[in-house]
Design a protein around this motif. Structure first.
Motif, PDB file in Angstrom:
ATOM      1  N   TYR A  45       0.843  -1.196   0.000  1.00 18.18           N
ATOM      2  CA  TYR A  45       0.000   0.000   0.000  1.00 18.18           C
ATOM      3  C   TYR A  45       0.881   1.249   0.000  1.00 18.18           C
ATOM      4  CZ  TYR A  45      -4.149  -2.777   1.120  1.00 18.18           C
ATOM      5  OH  TYR A  45      -5.187  -3.675   1.077  1.00 18.18           O
ATOM      6  N   ILE A  46       0.574   2.190  -0.886  1.00 21.71           N
ATOM      7  CA  ILE A  46       1.348   3.420  -0.999  1.00 21.71           C
ATOM      8  C   ILE A  46       0.444   4.592  -0.638  1.00 21.71           C
ATOM      9  CG2 ILE A  46       2.700   4.886  -2.543  1.00 21.71           C
ATOM     10  CD1 ILE A  46       3.316   2.316  -4.140  1.00 21.71           C
ATOM     11  N   GLU A  47       0.892   5.365   0.330  1.00 24.23           N
ATOM     12  CA  GLU A  47       0.091   6.462   0.866  1.00 24.23           C
ATOM     13  C   GLU A  47      -0.093   7.584  -0.152  1.00 24.23           C
ATOM     14  OE1 GLU A  47      -2.445   7.651   2.650  1.00 24.23           O
ATOM     15  OE2 GLU A  47      -1.478   6.644   4.354  1.00 24.23           O
ATOM     16  N   GLY A  48      -1.121   8.384   0.058  1.00 21.78           N
ATOM     17  CA  GLY A  48      -1.386   9.548  -0.773  1.00 21.78           C
ATOM     18  C   GLY A  48      -0.420  10.687  -0.508  1.00 21.78           C
ATOM     19  N   ASP A  49      -0.739  11.864  -1.027  1.00 24.98           N
ATOM     20  CA  ASP A  49       0.160  13.011  -0.921  1.00 24.98           C
ATOM     21  C   ASP A  49       0.240  13.576   0.489  1.00 24.98           C
ATOM     22  OD1 ASP A  49       0.593  12.771  -3.623  1.00 24.98           O
ATOM     23  OD2 ASP A  49      -0.811  14.378  -4.178  1.00 24.98           O
ATOM     24  N   GLY A  50      -0.705  13.201   1.354  1.00 25.54           N
ATOM     25  CA  GLY A  50      -0.670  13.690   2.727  1.00 25.54           C
ATOM     26  C   GLY A  50      -1.058  15.153   2.827  1.00 25.54           C
ATOM     27  N   HIS A  51      -0.544  15.802   3.854  1.00 28.77           N
ATOM     28  CA  HIS A  51      -0.860  17.214   4.132  1.00 28.77           C
ATOM     29  C   HIS A  51       0.138  18.093   3.379  1.00 28.77           C
ATOM     30  CE1 HIS A  51      -2.563  20.571   6.200  1.00 28.77           C
ATOM     31  NE2 HIS A  51      -1.472  20.839   6.881  1.00 28.77           N
ATOM     32  N   ALA A  52       0.005  18.120   2.057  1.00 28.84           N
ATOM     33  CA  ALA A  52       1.002  18.810   1.228  1.00 28.84           C
ATOM     34  C   ALA A  52       0.890  20.325   1.292  1.00 28.84           C
ATOM     35  CB  ALA A  52       0.864  18.341  -0.220  1.00 28.84           C
ATOM     36  N   TRP A  53      -0.318  20.835   1.445  1.00 30.93           N
ATOM     37  CA  TRP A  53      -0.549  22.281   1.416  1.00 30.93           C
ATOM     38  C   TRP A  53      -1.340  22.706   2.640  1.00 30.93           C
ATOM     39  CZ3 TRP A  53       1.538  25.338  -2.408  1.00 30.93           C
ATOM     40  CH2 TRP A  53       2.049  24.669  -3.531  1.00 30.93           C
ATOM     41  N   SER A  54      -0.906  23.796   3.285  1.00 31.68           N
ATOM     42  CA  SER A  54      -1.678  24.379   4.388  1.00 31.68           C
ATOM     43  C   SER A  54      -2.842  25.195   3.851  1.00 31.68           C
ATOM     44  CB  SER A  54      -0.778  25.260   5.253  1.00 31.68           C
ATOM     45  OG  SER A  54       0.208  24.483   5.891  1.00 31.68           O
ATOM     46  N   THR A  55      -2.580  25.924   2.756  1.00 33.95           N
ATOM     47  CA  THR A  55      -3.614  26.650   2.037  1.00 33.95           C
ATOM     48  C   THR A  55      -3.386  26.418   0.545  1.00 33.95           C
ATOM     49  OG1 THR A  55      -2.379  28.712   1.719  1.00 33.95           O
ATOM     50  CG2 THR A  55      -3.542  28.437   3.823  1.00 33.95           C
TER      51      THR A  55
END
Length: 265
Positions: A45-55
């Motif tokens: 399983y490969i995770e998504g981009d995660g918390h890439a951008w605050s805004t």
């Protein structure tokens, strides 16, 4: 959007998953694994981009996912051999000297990101005779899964969940900047024509348009009327866990023509 909800040690223990940190080209990658039958296929399983951008305009200081869908799906998988790979800099931002915001923004799908993931996977498989890998990519992790499948010779199937399979089209859809330092997964679609696949899309997903998976499949000779499965009640990150065990029973497949999408409720 779900608030930050870390996966608890109890959840990992219940799924018999043990943590592993992997070093690759200046990155430390977080992984979890359960390897109980090395002679049988391994689902990765490969995770998504995660918390890439605050805004919309400001990159996050740390890309660790607030709600790790990829990891949560891995914990639900009953297969004897399951591996979870976080993306570079997720969970390990302070341990990875190579980390900078470009690697979770403009370079998130770059050649060096794919190489780092590939090296980490090689470390996990070191010493195993003839491993057979089933790749599962969530969101942006689907892009990485596609590019890993295109460069490896031990991948026997591909599943994607709310997958970003055409990063240029997705960026255009959201009217955001292009990523010239990244690779576009759809460019590798024809190279995977031989590979059995299933692409799960959310009927309520407002992040990845349903047309993205159809466009990807249209670039391959491996397609059928149910290679794409529309999960009616899922959005981009919600609604997947409840149905994932049943979705796993839908085997990846290869056929000759794409006619329509299936529907799973």
């Amino acid at each position: 959007m779900n608030p930050p909800q870390p996966v608890s040690p109890g959840m990992l223990l219940a799924a018999r998953m043990t943590p592993v940190e992997l070093e690759s080209d200046g990155f430390v990658l977080q992984s979890y694994k359960r390897m109980e039958r090395p002679d049988t296929p391994i689902r990765v399983y490969i995770e998504g981009d995660g918390h890439a951008w605050s805004t919309r305009w400001e990159p996050a200081a740390d890309p660790t996912p607030r709600y790790a869908v990829g990891l949560r799906l891995a914990l639900l998988d009953p297969l004897p051999n399951v591996v979870y790979l976080a993306r570079p800099c997720q969970y390990t931002r302070e341990k990875s000297p190579a980390c900078n915001e470009a690697y979770w923004t403009d370079k998130r799908y770059s050649a060096d990101m794919v190489a780092a993931m590939n090296q980490a996977l090689d470390q996990l498989l070191k010493g195993m005779p003839a491993p057979r890998l089933e790749l599962v990519g969530y969101s942006g992790g689907a892009a990485i899964a596609v590019m890993l499948a295109a460069r490896r010779h031990d991948v026997i199937s591909l599943r994607t969940v709310a997958g970003n399979l055409d990063s240029e089209a997705v960026n255009q859809y959201h009217h955001v900047s292009a990523m010239p330092l990244s690779q576009n997964p759809i460019a590798y679609a024809s190279a995977l024509a031989h590979l059995p696949q299933r692409h799960f899309i959310g009927g309520r997903d407002r992040v990845i348009p349903t047309s993205i998976s159809a466009a990807f499949i249209a670039h391959t000779a491996c397609s059928s009327d149910n290679t794409i499965v529309n999960v009616a009640d899922a959005d981009h990150q919600n609604g997947w866990e409840a149905v994932w065990p049943s979705l796993l029973t839908m085997m990846p497949q290869c056929a000759s023509a794409l006619d329509a999408t299936g529907t799973a409720k």
